[in-house]
Design a protein around this motif. Structure first.
Motif, PDB file in Angstrom:
ATOM      1  N   SER A 235       0.833  -1.203   0.000  1.00 47.62           N
ATOM      2  CA  SER A 235       0.000   0.000   0.000  1.00 47.62           C
ATOM      3  C   SER A 235       0.869   1.255   0.000  1.00 47.62           C
ATOM      4  O   SER A 235       0.548   2.250  -0.675  1.00 47.62           O
ATOM      5  N   VAL A 236       1.980   1.214   0.748  1.00 44.67           N
ATOM      6  CA  VAL A 236       2.913   2.336   0.732  1.00 44.67           C
ATOM      7  C   VAL A 236       3.585   2.425  -0.636  1.00 44.67           C
ATOM      8  O   VAL A 236       3.788   3.515  -1.179  1.00 44.67           O
ATOM      9  N   GLY A 237       3.950   1.270  -1.196  1.00 47.66           N
ATOM     10  CA  GLY A 237       4.536   1.264  -2.534  1.00 47.66           C
ATOM     11  C   GLY A 237       3.615   1.882  -3.563  1.00 47.66           C
ATOM     12  O   GLY A 237       4.062   2.619  -4.458  1.00 47.66           O
ATOM     13  N   ASP A 238       2.306   1.626  -3.425  1.00 38.56           N
ATOM     14  CA  ASP A 238       1.340   2.226  -4.351  1.00 38.56           C
ATOM     15  C   ASP A 238       1.316   3.745  -4.224  1.00 38.56           C
ATOM     16  O   ASP A 238       1.213   4.472  -5.223  1.00 38.56           O
ATOM     17  N   ARG A 239       1.419   4.244  -3.002  1.00 42.15           N
ATOM     18  CA  ARG A 239       1.434   5.696  -2.799  1.00 42.15           C
ATOM     19  C   ARG A 239       2.683   6.312  -3.435  1.00 42.15           C
ATOM     20  O   ARG A 239       2.629   7.409  -4.005  1.00 42.15           O
ATOM     21  N   GLY A 262       4.698  -2.216 -13.442  1.00 37.44           N
ATOM     22  CA  GLY A 262       5.459  -2.256 -12.206  1.00 37.44           C
ATOM     23  C   GLY A 262       5.876  -0.867 -11.773  1.00 37.44           C
ATOM     24  O   GLY A 262       5.062   0.064 -11.681  1.00 37.44           O
ATOM     25  N   GLU A 263       7.170  -0.693 -11.500  1.00 40.91           N
ATOM     26  CA  GLU A 263       7.692   0.620 -11.093  1.00 40.91           C
ATOM     27  C   GLU A 263       8.329   1.359 -12.260  1.00 40.91           C
ATOM     28  O   GLU A 263       9.135   2.271 -12.063  1.00 40.91           O
ATOM     29  N   GLU A 264       7.964   0.998 -13.479  1.00 40.87           N
ATOM     30  CA  GLU A 264       8.572   1.569 -14.668  1.00 40.87           C
ATOM     31  C   GLU A 264       7.613   2.538 -15.360  1.00 40.87           C
ATOM     32  O   GLU A 264       6.434   2.222 -15.572  1.00 40.87           O
TER      33      GLU A 264
END
Length: 349
Positions: A235-239, A262-264
């Motif tokens: 959830s923090v990663g989504d923020r 992903g994170e790209e």
């Protein structure tokens, strides 16, 4: 040269012209750049209309959906007879989302046809109603026409009732059409960040490439994102992803920013040279790196969040896979240089 041989050569040339025209139309419709891979793919599909590849293409494009570069790769987009369809599902969205997207397209076509039909019927009944009313007025004073007037009045009431129902049906069809347009837009939007997704980016790149205009492509990756997820949760990663998406969108106004997966993230800098693209993305990098994030629930400091990026010049007509590959190599060079920096064609930070 004999007459028969000359006739055969003319026939071959005419057939070649026809094939060229068909391939050009195929690439134009699907907004594909005229690189050798796309040309060979189109040639194989068009020259083997009953083959497995052509059938797969028909399934994928049912409902007016255009092919993407990823679709061609999934179908074995290479050269000649070695092209074998791996599957008829789109790589970018999964089988379920692809089926839903095709269904949306088909339903939209049906709704548009229904809406047009309703308008036509409504116009016809309106004309009939006016003619019928005029005829009723013409015979209203004649005693012999009493039965005709009564029948015409009943018919006129029915026509007016039908017009009202058709008007309501037309409004409903228009509302459904708008909802379907929204659904098609959602299929090309990343639900987490609100940015365009990978499919939308591929389509935008193909359209830009077809214009012959220069530009640049940037590939960005959140530094040590796995550590954020492992330590603080998804959830923090989504923020974090939403925050970086917002920073990129604000810094790169006027350019096409998308979440690639992903994170790209990827950015298509239309009409920008490498210096302009680098300076624009650098502003976003500095903005993100300067922020200090805290956990909303506990106010515990999360620390700095950074990203690295690679930028490559997109030559007119160059295939996405080629430009993306070079930008990706620059990205890894930036990562190897310590992260939280950019690496571009001719520019190194």
């Amino acid at each position: 040269m004999g007459a028969a041989k000359e006739a055969r050569l003319i026939a071959v040339e005419e057939r070649a012209d026809t094939v060229y025209d068909c391939i050009r139309a195929f690439l134009t419709f699907h907004r594909l750049s005229p690189d050798p891979v796309h040309y060979a793919f189109a040639h194989h599909v068009l020259c083997n209309p009953d083959g497995a590849l052509a059938r797969s293409v028909t399934t994928l494009t049912e409902g007016g959906i255009r092919l993407s570069t990823r679709d061609i790769e999934a179908l074995g987009g290479g050269t000649g007879s070695q092209m074998v369809p791996h599957s008829v599902g789109r790589v970018t969205g999964g089988a379920e989302s692809d089926a839903a997207d095709r269904l949306v397209a088909q339903t939209q076509i049906q709704v548009e046809g229904f809406s047009d039909m309703m308008r036509s019927m409504r116009a016809e009944t309106a004309n009939f109603g006016r003619d019928l009313a005029a005829s009723t007025d013409a015979v209203r004073g004649a005693a012999a026409g009493a039965d005709v007037v009564r029948l015409a009045t009943v018919m006129l009431d029915r026509v007016q009732s039908a017009e009202a129902r058709l008007a309501a049906a037309t409004r409903e069809a228009d509302q459904l059409r708008a909802k379907l347009e929204e659904a098609r837009g959602d299929a090309r939007r990343d639900s987490l960040t609100g940015l365009p997704n990978r499919r939308a980016f591929e389509e935008a790149f193909a359209e830009h490439s077809a214009t012959g205009e220069c530009g640049c492509l940037a590939v960005c990756d959140v530094d040590r994102f796995k550590r954020v997820n492992d330590q603080f949760g998804h959830s923090v990663g989504d923020r974090v992803l939403r925050a970086i998406a917002l920073a990129l969108r604000e810094a790169c106004t006027g350019h096409f920013v998308a979440r690639y997966g992903g994170e790209e993230f990827v950015i298509l800098f239309k009409g920008a040279d490498i210096a302009e693209a680098h300076a624009t993305l650098e502003r976003a990098r500095v903005t993100v790196a300067a922020k200090r994030y805290r956990l909303r629930e506990t106010d515990m400091p999360l620390g700095a969040v950074t990203f690295s990026g690679g930028i490559a010049v997109a030559e007119p007509g160059e295939a996405l896979c080629s430009v993306f590959g070079r930008a990706d190599r620059f990205l890894y060079r930036a990562k190897d240089s310590g992260r939280n920096n950019l690496c571009s064609d001719g520019i190194f930070d």
